[in-house]
Each structure stands twice: as structure tokens, then as C-alpha cells.
Write an enzyme that holds these catalytic residues in place. Structure first.
Site, PDB file in Angstrom:
ATOM      1  N   ARG A 297      -4.422  -3.188  12.925  1.00  0.00           N
ATOM      2  CA  ARG A 297      -5.883  -3.308  12.814  1.00  0.00           C
ATOM      3  C   ARG A 297      -6.257  -4.768  13.039  1.00  0.00           C
ATOM      4  O   ARG A 297      -6.207  -5.580  12.126  1.00  0.00           O
ATOM      5  CB  ARG A 297      -6.368  -2.817  11.447  1.00  0.00           C
ATOM      6  CG  ARG A 297      -6.218  -1.323  11.265  1.00  0.00           C
ATOM      7  CD  ARG A 297      -6.850  -0.829   9.983  1.00  0.00           C
ATOM      8  NE  ARG A 297      -6.729   0.615   9.859  1.00  0.00           N
ATOM      9  CZ  ARG A 297      -5.695   1.243   9.306  1.00  0.00           C
ATOM     10  NH1 ARG A 297      -4.691   0.544   8.803  1.00  0.00           N
ATOM     11  NH2 ARG A 297      -5.659   2.558   9.238  1.00  0.00           N
TER      12      ARG A 297
ATOM     13  N   TYR B 155       0.789  -5.827  12.821  1.00  0.00           N
ATOM     14  CA  TYR B 155      -0.313  -5.112  12.179  1.00  0.00           C
ATOM     15  C   TYR B 155      -1.277  -4.574  13.223  1.00  0.00           C
ATOM     16  O   TYR B 155      -1.652  -5.278  14.166  1.00  0.00           O
ATOM     17  CB  TYR B 155      -1.050  -6.031  11.213  1.00  0.00           C
ATOM     18  CG  TYR B 155      -2.000  -5.294  10.309  1.00  0.00           C
ATOM     19  CD1 TYR B 155      -1.562  -4.241   9.527  1.00  0.00           C
ATOM     20  CD2 TYR B 155      -3.338  -5.655  10.238  1.00  0.00           C
ATOM     21  CE1 TYR B 155      -2.426  -3.556   8.690  1.00  0.00           C
ATOM     22  CE2 TYR B 155      -4.211  -4.990   9.403  1.00  0.00           C
ATOM     23  CZ  TYR B 155      -3.742  -3.936   8.638  1.00  0.00           C
ATOM     24  OH  TYR B 155      -4.612  -3.254   7.811  1.00  0.00           O
TER      25      TYR B 155
ATOM     26  N   HIS C  32      -5.948 -12.023  13.357  1.00  0.00           N
ATOM     27  CA  HIS C  32      -4.522 -11.744  13.440  1.00  0.00           C
ATOM     28  C   HIS C  32      -4.065 -11.786  14.895  1.00  0.00           C
ATOM     29  O   HIS C  32      -4.850 -11.894  15.819  1.00  0.00           O
ATOM     30  CB  HIS C  32      -4.214 -10.358  12.858  1.00  0.00           C
ATOM     31  CG  HIS C  32      -4.945 -10.072  11.600  1.00  0.00           C
ATOM     32  ND1 HIS C  32      -4.738 -10.781  10.448  1.00  0.00           N
ATOM     33  CD2 HIS C  32      -5.899  -9.160  11.313  1.00  0.00           C
ATOM     34  CE1 HIS C  32      -5.529 -10.318   9.499  1.00  0.00           C
ATOM     35  NE2 HIS C  32      -6.249  -9.337  10.003  1.00  0.00           N
TER      36      HIS C  32
ATOM     37  N   GLU D 257      -9.708  -4.984   4.209  1.00  0.00           N
ATOM     38  CA  GLU D 257      -9.346  -3.879   3.332  1.00  0.00           C
ATOM     39  C   GLU D 257      -8.143  -4.241   2.466  1.00  0.00           C
ATOM     40  O   GLU D 257      -8.100  -3.931   1.280  1.00  0.00           O
ATOM     41  CB  GLU D 257      -9.035  -2.627   4.157  1.00  0.00           C
ATOM     42  CG  GLU D 257     -10.243  -1.971   4.785  1.00  0.00           C
ATOM     43  CD  GLU D 257     -11.223  -1.421   3.760  1.00  0.00           C
ATOM     44  OE1 GLU D 257     -10.788  -0.718   2.844  1.00  0.00           O
ATOM     45  OE2 GLU D 257     -12.419  -1.716   3.875  1.00  0.00           O
TER      46      GLU D 257
ATOM     47  N   ASP E 111      -5.923  -7.881   6.138  1.00  0.00           N
ATOM     48  CA  ASP E 111      -7.293  -7.753   6.641  1.00  0.00           C
ATOM     49  C   ASP E 111      -8.234  -7.606   5.456  1.00  0.00           C
ATOM     50  O   ASP E 111      -7.822  -7.722   4.293  1.00  0.00           O
ATOM     51  CB  ASP E 111      -7.415  -6.569   7.608  1.00  0.00           C
ATOM     52  CG  ASP E 111      -7.033  -5.241   6.960  1.00  0.00           C
ATOM     53  OD1 ASP E 111      -6.724  -5.217   5.747  1.00  0.00           O
ATOM     54  OD2 ASP E 111      -7.051  -4.212   7.658  1.00  0.00           O
TER      55      ASP E 111
ATOM     56  N   ASP F  38      -2.124  -5.320   3.091  1.00  0.00           N
ATOM     57  CA  ASP F  38      -2.330  -5.629   4.505  1.00  0.00           C
ATOM     58  C   ASP F  38      -3.178  -6.887   4.717  1.00  0.00           C
ATOM     59  O   ASP F  38      -4.042  -7.212   3.880  1.00  0.00           O
ATOM     60  CB  ASP F  38      -3.008  -4.444   5.204  1.00  0.00           C
ATOM     61  CG  ASP F  38      -2.050  -3.277   5.384  1.00  0.00           C
ATOM     62  OD1 ASP F  38      -0.825  -3.491   5.297  1.00  0.00           O
ATOM     63  OD2 ASP F  38      -2.524  -2.152   5.618  1.00  0.00           O
TER      64      ASP F  38
ATOM     65  N   GLU G  68       0.800  -1.232   0.000  1.00  0.00           N
ATOM     66  CA  GLU G  68       0.000   0.000   0.000  1.00  0.00           C
ATOM     67  C   GLU G  68       0.830   1.279   0.000  1.00  0.00           C
ATOM     68  O   GLU G  68       0.529   2.212  -0.731  1.00  0.00           O
ATOM     69  CB  GLU G  68      -0.932   0.052   1.221  1.00  0.00           C
ATOM     70  CG  GLU G  68      -2.102  -0.890   1.164  1.00  0.00           C
ATOM     71  CD  GLU G  68      -1.831  -2.136   1.968  1.00  0.00           C
ATOM     72  OE1 GLU G  68      -2.781  -2.739   2.431  1.00  0.00           O
ATOM     73  OE2 GLU G  68      -0.649  -2.509   2.105  1.00  0.00           O
TER      74      GLU G  68
END
Length: 928
Positions: free
Chosen positions: A298, A296, A343, A84, A82, A80, A7
Site C-alpha cells: 500500500r 509493502y 514508501h 492505518e 502507513d 504496517d 497485525e
């Protein structure tokens, strides 16, 4: 070389360092596609087909990836780990396929890593997979729902409730939480109660406090001492009796550490300890993650990888000793509703490194990393061991019983490193008590300490007590809300119940998590959005609903109550979780939602604004029109006595209370309950009358671009009456007629300039007070010069004006000259060129060539080192998308003198050499 896409450029830089020259690592800069904000982006008549559009800012990043794939026909999506991140990978694959950058023979794989470390990245590369479509479908469903709610409900608000900006699937539910809490606070009525405590001493003279728990053989409840009379009787009952220790009970106790951080608890603790908002916390954590310092951020999981647990135990043993390491590793299980636990927890990637070891320069990053590191170590440490002691004190006749509690820490355990913050501070039960034995006779100590507490209460001084003498102090005691038994340390204290506290960002996130509303990746954006929309304001740490927020909530509760219901929203989250797990089809979820929601939207089509406002009037009546002291109808206009008060909305979107007899009666007051003081100073929508001058009304208005004064009304003949903005230094509510006339007299003519006869003016502009030397104030030419203060606008004379204008003209000639640096640090160690510390408009900064990097507040510009300056320059270059300063190339060896002598004989030689140089340079780059 395979093309790896992540990203952010910061993440790309770190990963590229681990992968080496065998990979091309590029950044997508977040999402590359989104639904265009127009009707039909989600086609409800065509099985919810979604129209995606590549963002204009993403086109250049897409082109860079496409160009790289021309050279290296393999794509690795490393976004990432997740929903998103999975969605971004899917969008990249779809968009690159659409532009034919991904061909049939292009290998495409997906890799995920929970931490940006060499081991994690290397292991991920060895375990590629394909894009997880259930996760993508959960994202598609969530994005479609948010679009359908926002794009269909927001226009209803615009039409029916002027001033409302938007509504959202989760944002509106969150706004309801804050609004309902405010209504609870407004409806709250305090209740009086008293407590009695005594200051006593052991036979050895050690003092401690005891509080009254039983009176006349009856256990006291909170409200049993409900007034001054009962409190006085209790104080006298204690002060008139001898006391002794009836029992001493000591019990061992232990405290276990809190679980490691997940997203919500990290946001809550950062808010409690540092006052950091959710957005600030997540932005700081993002930078720590991209630098490879933490996992990570989130996540709603609180488990730790076995190797991380072992690293934590080793770090604890090394730093604090084996006694702080429990026999078995601690295992934590999430109790939050809808927790995915996809996670690990948020933890440091290297447990042995604290904030000092990382040498973090950014203050926020340093604080947040320190918090994460301490919490992670503490969660694997031994429990704290304590001894809780309860002492019962009673009179011989058992008419009064008092109690003292205390706590002694026998072994600090995890408390040596970290203790979790609390939103609500409980009574202090951790006081250490002196050595006490059952049967000890206690004496009431001198009243010095309690007298001091008594005199601090409102309206009572030491002199008051001295003057009172033998007359007693009951009058002053009532005034202060305290009762002090004369010459004895027995104190009765008055209390009142408190309303529920307003939400902070921390407690709001906690409540959302408890209700199952939103997800870790959305908490920060939701809390930020309702503030950006003007629905909620933040005062200190507390969130307070604005008028717009109250109105939107009232409207939605009446016409779309189901869709801002807590259970409904949480159930929808459950359905989306089932989609992500592959247990439900996302289009069926969308169909079920849309069938009912579209019908609710259609029902509001014929609603008139007046009907909506009247409905909201009724709903908010307890808040807007509370009962008055006279017992009359609170909605009768106090000005004309005939009209009926109701809520109205102004063009600016603000709400106010007005009379139904408008325009005959112009009574208005601010939105909310009656407040005579606020009404007297408030500025109503049709302006606050200051007085008259030369037959014109002078009024203060609140406009779109701020408050202003106006002479006379707007009429057909005079559509633009004289106006002047009110400076920020002058509160518009306190403006008087005299100052308003001063403002309306601007621009002020100082006189013709003595050198050229052109007029010199003083005025207040967008950037403050200034002088203008031009034929007229509307002239775009001429010379402008700043004035130091507002008063100078009305007092500056010609001599001062000429001096300031001359200085301004002289400074123009110096514009081409570079500003002198505050400090010269020397040559850039890698790329060359001077590195200087400069003074800027917004603070000191480091300058190297065209890169300017702000110096953090935590770093003294006078003490900044070259290494720190280079670090700031590199960070700024990355954010700006510029290349990092490259290392200086070694100078080519000088040619021998003999070769120089031959050069003039053959003039074409140098040109030929120059033509060959680029090819040689390119070959060298290829070899590298």
C-alpha cells in the site's frame, strides 16, 4: 523478552523467525478498536470527542498481549508503515494503557519496515521511535469524517429513498463516476464514417497495405467520407489510378520502460492482464508481503532504495547481459495528484529470485509476483530502440495519396522482459514493411485478402459474390458495410463512432487517482463496497450502475451536490494530507466540514418522499422517458392514455415505472428507458399474470428470497395464499401457466409406503428436489432422500421412491465410518499421523488429524507430494488460528530389564515418577 505486536499471524511467524527466541511476537489481527455504530460515537458538541470500543473478536488478542506484558515489561509496536498501521499502533497503546497493561515504567516504542526481510527487520529494531501523532490525527480526521457522512447521510437516504442502503464520503463520489459514464453512453449517438485502404505490391512482389489520407488534393478528416456515396467515389478514385512511392521516411525512435508499481498501477495491471479485482489483487499482495517476498503493497511512491536499484541492475546483467543495463540507474518521480511517496514502490525483496525460484504454489500469488518481478526489472533496463517508417504513395496526378506506417524493433531492451498493458488498444502501427524505395511503381494485388475480409461482413458469402458476377455487388456491399472495387484490391470500410467505454476496476482506479479521490489503502474497499451494496454490478470486466446506484446518485446530486463533487473531495484529501504532515489541526478541518454539512442535512428534514421522487423523475427524464417516434408526450401512460408515468419504489427497494392512475391502472415497466421486449417478459412489483385456473389468478412474483408463483391475491380472509418457489433452472420471466400449476401442485403425494403405510411425498426444497417419508410434509421427522432432477419430482413412482429411501436409511448406518481417502500420502514427516488426499463436496483436500486444507486448482490431487501437502496444512492451520503441527518428540529410551523386575516390588514408585515428570518437562522448556 520484549513483546512485539504486528497485525497478522502470518507476519508474526515470519518476523519471529528473524528475531529469534529473544522476542515474543504476537498478532493484533488488524484494528482492535473502532467507533461503535450508534449515535454519539463522534460527539460533535464536545469538540469531536470519539468513543472507541474494543471489538469482541479482538478481546482475546488483547488479552494475549496483556498477558505477555505481565512477563516482559517492554512493548514494541511493529504494525504496517502507513496511516492505518500507525493508527493500529496508537489504538494498541491507548487500549493497553486503559486496561493498565502498560505501566509508567513500561518502555513503548514504534518500529517500521518496508519489507519483511531479516535485514529490514533487524535495522528497524535498531531505530525505534514513538508513534507519529500527525499520522494518527490524519487517521482520526478521516475516520471521523467517514463516520459523520455515513451515519448522518445514510439515514436520510433510508427515509427519503426507500431501498437505498448507505452513502459514503468517497464511495458516493466513485458511484457518481460510474453513473455519469453510463449516462454518457446512453446519450451517445453514433456517427458514420468510412475509411479506404488498398493492397499493393512492390516490384519484387511483396504486399503491404496503404490507407487513403488525401483525396482531390485535400487532406481527409475522419468524417469527410461520411456515407456510402462518398466512399464509393473514393474507392473508384483509388482503383482507377496507378500508384507509386512518393516518399519513404525512416526515423529512429525509442521506448522507455514504465515506472515500478505503486498500489494503483498494480491494481490496474493485474486487472488488465489477469482480470483480478482490486480486492483480490490486494489480498494476494498482502500474502506475498507477509511471506517476505515483496515490499509493502500500500504505497503511492515509485522510488526504489539505492540498494534495490543495484540488486535489480545486477540481476539484469546476470540474466540478460550488460547491454540490457543502462549507463545510469533510472529515477522515477510520481506525477499523481496528492502523492505522498511515503514508501518505496512495490517490488520484490530479492531481485535475483523469479516466481520459479520461490516455488509459489498458489496460482494468484505466482502470477502477481511474476508481474511485480518483471515490472521491477524492466524499470531499470535499457530502452528499446526502434525504427519507424512512413511510406507515402500517390497517383501521378496527385489526386489520391495513401500512407503506410510500420515499425521495426532494432533492440528489444526492456521489452525482452515486460510490456505494460493498455486499456484502449490503438491502431496497429507496428507492422513491418518490405524494402521500398522512392519512385517504385506499385501494382494493386489480387483482391483475395480483401475479398475475404469483404465476405466476412454481415450477410455476404462467397456464393453471393460468385452469383453477382458482372451485375455488380453494390447492394451486398451496402448490406455488409464494405465496398470492394471489382478485381482490384481497394476496400472501403464502414465505421461508426463508439461511445466511451464503461469503467473497469483498472480504469476506475486510474480515474480516481487522477482526480485525487481516495488513497492507495482505500481503492480496493471502495470499489468492493459499491458492488456489495448493490449499487454497481460487474459484467465481465465492466462496471455497470444498477437502478439503486442511479437513484442514490440522482438524490445526492440534487440535495448534496457539493459533497459528491470531485474538486471538493480532492480538496478534503489535501487538507487531510496537511494534517498528516503536521501543517494543519485535524479538529479545525472537522469543524469546517461539519458546520456546512450539518446544515445541508437539516435542510432535507422536511422533504417528502413524493417530492424527492418527482425531483429525481425530472433529473432522470432523458433516461427514463426519451422522445418517442410518434412525437407525443413520452410520460403519458400507454395503457390508460390518461395517467402520467413516473418512477416509483417498491418495498424490496427496486425502482420501476408506474402509472399515476394506480390502482385503476396497473401499468408498470422496468426502471429505465422503454423496452417493449423487456416489458413483455419482466416481472412487475405487483406480479406478472400468467393466466387463470379454477377462477384464481396465477401470478409470478419476485420476493425477498427469490421468485415464486402464487395462486390468488392476498386478502383479509386469505393472508397466505398458496405459493411455491421457482427453481433456479426455470427462468421466472419465461415461466408458463402449465409449469406454474405444476409447481403449485406440490408437495405431490406418491402414495403410502408399502411397508408401513406412511405417506411418501415429492417436493422441491431449499436444497433441490427430494422425497419425504412422513405422515405430512411439515413433519420434522421421517426420512428425506434427494432426487436427481426436477423432472423426477413430478414423475417419480413408488418403486423408485422406495429404493431411494432404502438407500438413504442404509447410508445412515455408515455415517460413523470414515470416508475412504483418494490417496494415502503417508505419515506427517514432523508431527506424525496419516496425511491423506480426500474427496470433498467442494473439491479435493488434504487431511491431517482435524485440519482440512483445500488443494488449489493448479495442483493435481493425483500428483501432490508430501511436501506440498505439509505446506497446505501449515497455511490452513495459521488461518484457522491453530498450532502448526509440531515435530514428533523422540521416544524415551526403554528402561533396562532389571528395572522392570523391581517395579512390582514397589508399587508407589511409578506414581512418584509420574508426579515429577511435569516439572522435568517444564524445566526442559525453560532451558530451550
Amino acid at each position: 523478552m520484549p513483546v512485539v505486536v504486528v497485525e497478522s499471524p502470518a507476519k508474526a511467524k515470519t518476523i519471529n523467525k528473524y528475531l529469534g527466541d529473544n522476542f515474543t511476537v504476537l498478532a493484533s489481527y488488524g484494528h482492535v478498536r473502532d467507533l461503535p455504530p450508534k449515535n454519539g460515537s463522534v460527539d460533535t458538541d464536545n469538540d469531536f470527542e470519539m468513543l472507541w470500543e474494543v471489538d469482541s473478536g479482538s478481546k482475546k488478542h488483547m488479552k494475549a498481549i496483556a498477558d505477555a506484558l505481565k512477563e516482559d515489561n517492554e512493548l514494541i509496536l511493529a504494525t504496517d508503515p502507513d496511516r492505518e498501521g500507525e493508527a493500529i499502533s496508537w489504538h494498541l497503546q491507548e487500549a493497553l494503557t486503559a486496561r493498565k497493561s502498560i505501566k509508567k515504567d513500561t518502555p513503548v516504542s514504534r518500529v517500521v519496515f518496508n519489507a519483511i526481510t531479516k535485514n529490514a527487520v533487524t535495522e528497524a529494531m535498531q531505530n525505534p521511535r514513538q508513534v507519529d501523532m500527525p499520522l494518527v490525527e490524519a487517521y482520526l480526521a478521516r475516520r471521523a469524517l467517514d463516520y459523520l457522512v455515513g451515519f448522518n447521510l445514510s439515514p436520510v437516504l433510508w427515509r427519503k429513498l426507500p431501498g437505498a442502503k448507505s452513502a459514503g464520503r468517497v464511495q458516493s463520489v466513485t458511484l457518481r463516476l460510474i453513473t455519469e459514464r453510463e449516462m454518457e453512453i446512453e446519450a451517445f449517438r453514433p456517427r458514420e464514417y468510412w475509411s479506404v485502404k488498398a493492397l499493393v505490391a512492390t516490384p519484387t512482389g511483396k504486399e503491404f497495405e496503404v490507407r487513403l489520407t488525401e483525396l482531390a488534393g485535400k487532406k481527409l478528416d475522419k468524417f469527410d467520407l461520411s456515407d456510402t456515396t462518398k466512399a464509393e467515389m473514393a474507392v473508384q478514385a483509388v482503383s482507377s489510378r496507378d500508384l507509386k512511392v512518393s516518399s519513404v521516411e525512416a526515423k529512429p525512435a525509442s521506448r522507455n520502460p514504465s515506472a515500478p508499481f505503486m498500489t494503483s498501477t498494480l491494481q490496474q495491471e493485474a486487472s488488465r492482464k489477469f482480470g483480478m479485482g482490486a480486492r483480490q489483487t490486494m489480498s494476494t499482495a498482502q500474502r506475498l508481503y507477509e511471506a517476505g517476498h515483496i515490499t509493502y503493497m500500500r504505497t503511492d511512491g515509485i522510488d526504489m532504495a539505492p540498494e534495490a536499484v543495484q540488486m535489480a541492475r545486477d540481476a539484469i546483467s546476470d540474466r540478460y547481459g550488460d547491454k540490457y543495463v543502462p549507463e545510469k540507474p533510472r529515477v522515477y518521480k510520481n506525477k499523481a495528484k496528492n502523492a505522498q511517496e511515503a514508501h518505496e514502490c512495490v517490488r520484490p525483496t530479492e531481485m535475483s529470485k523469479d516466481a520459479d525460484a520461490l516455488n509459489l504454489m498458489d496460482a494468484d500469488q505466482r502470477k502477481l509476483y511474476d508481474l511485480i518481478w518483471k515490472r521491477t526489472l524492466a524499470c531499470q533496463m535499457a530502452s528499446a530502440r526502434m525504427e519507424r517508417t512512413t511510406v507515402e504513395v500517390a497517383s501521378d496526378d496527385a489526386q489520391v495519396t495513401l500512407r503506410a506506417t510500420g515499425q521495426v524493433v532494432l533492440f528489444d531492451g526492456f521489452l525482452k522482459v515486460y510490456e505494460e498493458g493498455r486499456d484502449d488498444v490503438a491502431d496497429d502501427d507496428e507492422k513491418r514493411l518490405p524494402q521500398i524505395a522512392q519512385g517504385d511503381v506499385l501494382t494493386k494485388s489480387a483482391a483475395a485478402r480483401f475479398a475475404e475480409e469483404f465476405t466476412k461482413a454481415a450477410g455476404v458469402t462467397d456464393e453471393d459474390l460468385i452469383d453477382a458476377g458482372d451485375k455488380g455487388t453494390s447492394g451486398m456491399q451496402r448490406k455488409s458495410g464494405a465496398l470492394l472495387a471489382e478485381k482490384e484490391a481497394v476496400l472501403g470500410s464502414q465505421h461508426f463512432t463508439q461511445p466511451p467505454p464503461r469503467y473497469t476496476e483498472a480504469t476506475l482506479v486510474k480515474r480516481m487517482e487522477e482526480l485525487g479521490i481516495g488513497r492507495p489503502s482505500t481503492y480496493a474497499s471502495i470499489v468492493t463496497t459499491i458492488q456489495d451494496r448493490g449499487y454497481v454490478r460487474r459484467e465481465g470486466q465492466r462496471l455497470i450502475p444498477e437502478d439503486k446506484g442511479r437513484l442514490v446518485t440522482a438524490f445526492l446530486e440534487n440535495y448534496f451536490r457539493r459533497y459528491i463533487g470531485y474538486d471538493f473531495t480532492a480538496d478534503l484529501e489535501d487538507q487531510l494530507d496537511k494534517v498528516s504532515a503536521g501543517d494543519a489541526e485535524y479538529k479545525k478541518v472537522l469543524h469546517r466540514f461539519w458546520n456546512d454539512f450539518s446544515a445541508a442535512i437539516a435542510e432535507t428534514a422536511d422533504l417528502r418522499i413524493t417530492e424527492v421522487l418527482e425531483k429525481i423523475n425530472d433529473v432522470l427524464a432523458p433516461h427514463l422517458f426519451p422522445p418517442n417516434e410518434e412525437g407525443t408526450d413520452p410520460r403519458i401512460c400507454p395503457n390508460c392514455g390518461e395517467g402520467r408515468l413516473s418512477m416509483r419504489t417498491a418495498r424490496s427497494g427496486g425502482a420501476f415505472i408506474g402509472c399515476s392512475n394506480y390502482p385503476e391502472c396497473r401499468y408498470t415497466r422496468p426502471f429505465g428507458p422503454p423496452n417493449p421486449e423487456a416489458e413483455a417478459s419482466a416481472i412487475p412489483p405487483d406480479g406478472k399474470l400468467l393466466g387463470e385456473d379454477q377462477g384464481d389468478e396465477i401470478r409470478v412474483f419476485k420476493g425477498r428470497f427469490g421468485p415464486y408463483v402464487q395462486r390468488g391475491p392476498v386478502t383479509e380472509e386469505n393472508k397466505k395464499p398458496p405459493r411455491q418457489s421457482i427453481p433456479k433452472e426455470w427462468p421466472p420471466e419465461e415461466l408458463e401457466l402449465e409449469r406454474a400449476l405444476m409447481l403449485l401442485s406440490l408437495p405431490r403425494e406418491i402414495g403410502p409406503h408399502p411397508e408401513d403405510g406412511i405417506m411418501v411425498w415429492s417436493n422441491i426444497g431449499r436444497y433441490g428436489p427430494y422425497l419425504k417419508h412422513a405422515p405430512s410434509t411439515s413433519d420434522r421427522g421421517g426420512t428425506n432422500a434427494n432426487l436427481e432432477g426436477l423432472d423426477e419430482v413430478f414423475t417419480v413412482g413408488m418403486n423408485r421412491a422406495v429404493q431411494l429411501l432404502a438407500e438413504k436409511v442404509a447410508s445412515r448406518g455408515k455415517r460413523g465410518q470414515p470416508a475412504a481417502p483418494l490417496r494415502e500420502l503417508g505419515e506427517h514427516p514432523e508431527a506424525g499421523g496419516p496425511v491423506n488426499v480426500m474427496k470433498g463436496k467442494y473439491g479435493p483436500y488434504v487431511k491431517w488429524e482435524k485440519i482440512n486444507a483445500t488443494i488449489p486448482d493448479t495442483v493435481d490431487p493425483e500428483e501432490i507430494t508430501m511436501a506440498q501437502a505439509v505446506h497446505l496444512i501449515d497455511e490452513r492451520a495459521e488461518k484457522a488460528g491453530k498450532k502448526k503441527p509440531a515435530a514428533k518428540k523422540k521416544a524415551a529410551p526403554k528402561k533396562k530389564p532389571a528395572a522392570k523386575k523391581k517395579a512390582p516390588a514397589k508399587k508407589a514408585a511409578p506414581k512418584a515418577a509420574a508426579k515429577k515428570a511435569p516439572a522435568k518437562k517444564a524445566a526442559t522448556k525453560t532451558d530451550e
